[in-house]
Design a protein around this motif. Structure first.
Motif, short mmCIF file in Angstrom:
data_model
loop_
_atom_site.label_atom_id
_atom_site.label_comp_id
_atom_site.label_asym_id
_atom_site.label_seq_id
_atom_site.Cartn_x
_atom_site.Cartn_y
_atom_site.Cartn_z
N ARG A 175 0.83 -1.21 0.00
CA ARG A 175 0.00 0.00 0.00
C ARG A 175 0.86 1.26 0.00
NH1 ARG A 175 -3.31 2.80 4.89
NH2 ARG A 175 -4.10 4.53 3.67
N ARG A 178 2.11 1.58 -3.49
CA ARG A 178 1.07 1.86 -4.50
C ARG A 178 0.47 3.25 -4.34
NH1 ARG A 178 -1.95 -1.87 -2.99
NH2 ARG A 178 -3.44 -0.65 -1.78
N GLU A 179 0.20 3.65 -3.10
CA GLU A 179 -0.51 4.91 -2.86
C GLU A 179 0.42 6.06 -2.51
OE1 GLU A 179 -3.58 4.25 0.02
OE2 GLU A 179 -4.37 2.49 -1.01
N HIS A 180 1.71 5.78 -2.41
CA HIS A 180 2.72 6.82 -2.11
C HIS A 180 2.38 7.55 -0.81
CE1 HIS A 180 4.30 6.08 -6.12
NE2 HIS A 180 3.10 6.29 -6.62
N VAL A 181 1.98 6.78 0.20
CA VAL A 181 1.69 7.37 1.51
C VAL A 181 2.93 7.30 2.38
CG1 VAL A 181 -0.76 6.78 1.37
CG2 VAL A 181 0.83 5.17 2.43
#
Length: 220
Positions: A175, A178-181
């Motif tokens: 995650r 994928r979400e660049h958090v």
């Protein structure tokens, strides 16, 4: 910086970890690993590691010394009567701290998840856990804290927890990528420890012997 050989070996480990995590251990050739590492020698894996199995084992164990030191630090910080969460933290936090230290994207947790699909590695993974005295002692102390539960339940839940921790870390690592958090591995560690403690100590409504024979194969 290290010697050229050290740098080449590290690049191969990085390449193997990423490719194994993405495609599976059995789906990636030694040649592809060498090319992905930027090494023109297609026999580089055998040259630096001796064999493919040795490369897989080296990839699995590459951070084991750091994890052992971190676990020893946490154990030394335990009070005289640690509760279940304290003991589980000593098992979980060395892994999440390791993942927090890696650059983003990292592939470590997803690689560890893929290892479970390789029959030849299952025994090696189990041995790396059971031969570590600190891990073995923490597991025994955690099991003793819920000794009022049936042994088959404790063993089965222990097997589930080992899978849950690796799978959850792999999902979170994916995650973050994928979400660049911004990753929060410390907060995630607390979440995991809470979930593990809750599962291990949960009330029992069925004490059947469903997974106890598998319990020795995974718990870390």
């Amino acid at each position: 910086m290290g010697t050229y050989g050290d740098q080449a070996r590290r690049a191969l480990l990085d390449s193997a970890e990423e490719l194994f995590a993405t495609f599976g251990v059995d789906a990636v050739s030694n040649r592809r690993i060498a090319e992905h590492a930027g090494n023109a020698n297609h026999s580089a894996v055998n040259y630096h590691f001796g064999s493919r199995d040795a490369l897989v084992r080296a990839t699995m164990m590459r951070y084991s010394d750091d994890a052992h030191r971190r676990r020893r630090e946490l154990i030394e910080m335990l009070g005289p009567e640690p509760d279940l969460r304290d003991l589980l933290s000593c098992l979980v936090v060395p892994l999440t701290d390791q993942l927090a230290s890696l650059p983003v994207p990292s592939w470590r947790a997803r690689f560890l998840r893929q290892l479970r699909t390789v029959p030849s590695m299952i025994e090696t993974v189990a041995a790396s856990t059971t031969t570590d005295r600190d891990i073995a002692e923490l597991i025994e102390r955690a099991r003793a804290s819920v000794a009022d539960l049936p042994e088959t339940v404790i063993s089965g839940r222990s097997w589930l927890l080992g899978h849950m921790v690796i799978d959850a870390c792999a999902e979170y690592e994916e995650r973050v990528d994928r979400e660049h958090v911004e990753p929060d591995w410390t907060g995630f560690a607390y979440f995991l420890v809470d979930a593990c403690a809750g599962m291990l100590a949960a009330p029992v409504t069925s004490a059947g012997d469903f997974l106890s024979s598998r319990a020795e194969s995974t718990w870390a």
